[in-house]
Design an enzyme around this catalytic site. Sequence first.
Site, PDB file in Angstrom:
ATOM      1  N   LYS A 250       1.109   6.912 -23.281  1.00  0.00           N
ATOM      2  CA  LYS A 250       2.560   6.686 -23.314  1.00  0.00           C
ATOM      3  C   LYS A 250       2.983   5.851 -22.108  1.00  0.00           C
ATOM      4  CE  LYS A 250       3.220  10.733 -26.113  1.00  0.00           C
ATOM      5  NZ  LYS A 250       3.454  12.176 -26.234  1.00  0.00           N
TER       6      LYS A 250
ATOM      7  N   GLN B 241       5.476  16.840 -22.679  1.00  0.00           N
ATOM      8  CA  GLN B 241       4.252  16.819 -23.482  1.00  0.00           C
ATOM      9  C   GLN B 241       3.911  18.228 -23.962  1.00  0.00           C
ATOM     10  OE1 GLN B 241       2.469  13.990 -24.424  1.00  0.00           O
ATOM     11  NE2 GLN B 241       1.411  15.453 -25.723  1.00  0.00           N
TER      12      GLN B 241
ATOM     13  N   ASP C  61      11.743  12.336 -28.391  1.00  0.00           N
ATOM     14  CA  ASP C  61      10.827  12.892 -29.391  1.00  0.00           C
ATOM     15  C   ASP C  61      11.587  13.347 -30.644  1.00  0.00           C
ATOM     16  OD1 ASP C  61       8.100  12.773 -28.875  1.00  0.00           O
ATOM     17  OD2 ASP C  61       8.140  14.453 -27.454  1.00  0.00           O
TER      18      ASP C  61
END
Length: 281
Positions: A52, A96, A119
């Site tokens: 990422k 994460q 997200d």
Amino acid sequence: MPQIIDGKRISTEIKDELKAQAASLKEQGVEVTLAVIQVGQDPASSVYVRNKKRACEYIGFSSRSYELPEETTEEELLNLISVLNQDASVNGILVQLPLPKHICEDEILRAISPAKDVDCFHPLNVGKLFIGEPGFQPCTPAGVIELLKRSNIEIAGKECVIIGRSNIVGKPMAMLMLRENATVTITHSRTKDLREVCKKADILIVAMGKPRMIDDSYVKEGAVVIDVGIHRNAENKLCGDVDYDKVAEKCSAITPVPGGVGPMTIAMLMKNCLETIKVGE
Ligand code: NAD
């Protein structure tokens, strides 16, 4: 030979488009910054976080990394999120997953400001998705839609069967396919006659987390097959939920693993980072 849907190429195409948009924003003095938080040192998570950060670098976003020890408390993590929520120079916040067991994931995901939720896990953004409002899109399902569109595969009016009903893939996938006017069936571990249901699909999307379980007996001649699954087999090679060699003989288009859906997830995360500018307007 079926059409092989090349996620690597398509994801690069998307990242290059985003790169151009990021450059033009920079000229106007707007910088996009993603904060990435990792708790503990799960090796798979470290790889995802590194990828990422690399994608941010490629596109021209800045990324800030918060690598916290395994014993970080829920309160400490909530405090960091609160600071980042209030920091105007941070556009997107990503935690994460998975988190260590002593931290409640739902609490953490709900604490991220919906305007920075790249997200698309916050209930407000999930709700917007369900009622068809613009905003962030869940990365993996949005990546599947881009793969289909950019491979010139018609979605409207098609019978779409999705295997899996998780909050990360199956359910949001169904919503996005519905938005594209497909007729959608969601199947799961309690579905009766899965094989028969799948054989009705013009587009079969498999996200069940079972290595190579879906063979040609589940697939209608000429169907499009999208494999979301990712696994490492005994020889440490990546494979999906679909038995690629058997299914490829019967379908009209298929995504490989690796190089199909996988690279799209990060590309769509980057798209959401750019979307923060619009959401924040
Ligand atoms: P999950 O375990 O949360 O959900 C799996 C779903 O499959 C469940 O809804 C379950 O009911 C269904 N299922 C399980 N066994 C079944 C069976 N025998 N018959 C019918 N349905 C069955 O998994 P998830 O998070 O949705 O992920 C699914 C797969 O996709 C995993 O392999 C995961 O690693 C992969 N994944 C890939 C990406 C990517 O970027 N490519 C992103 C997320 C997940």
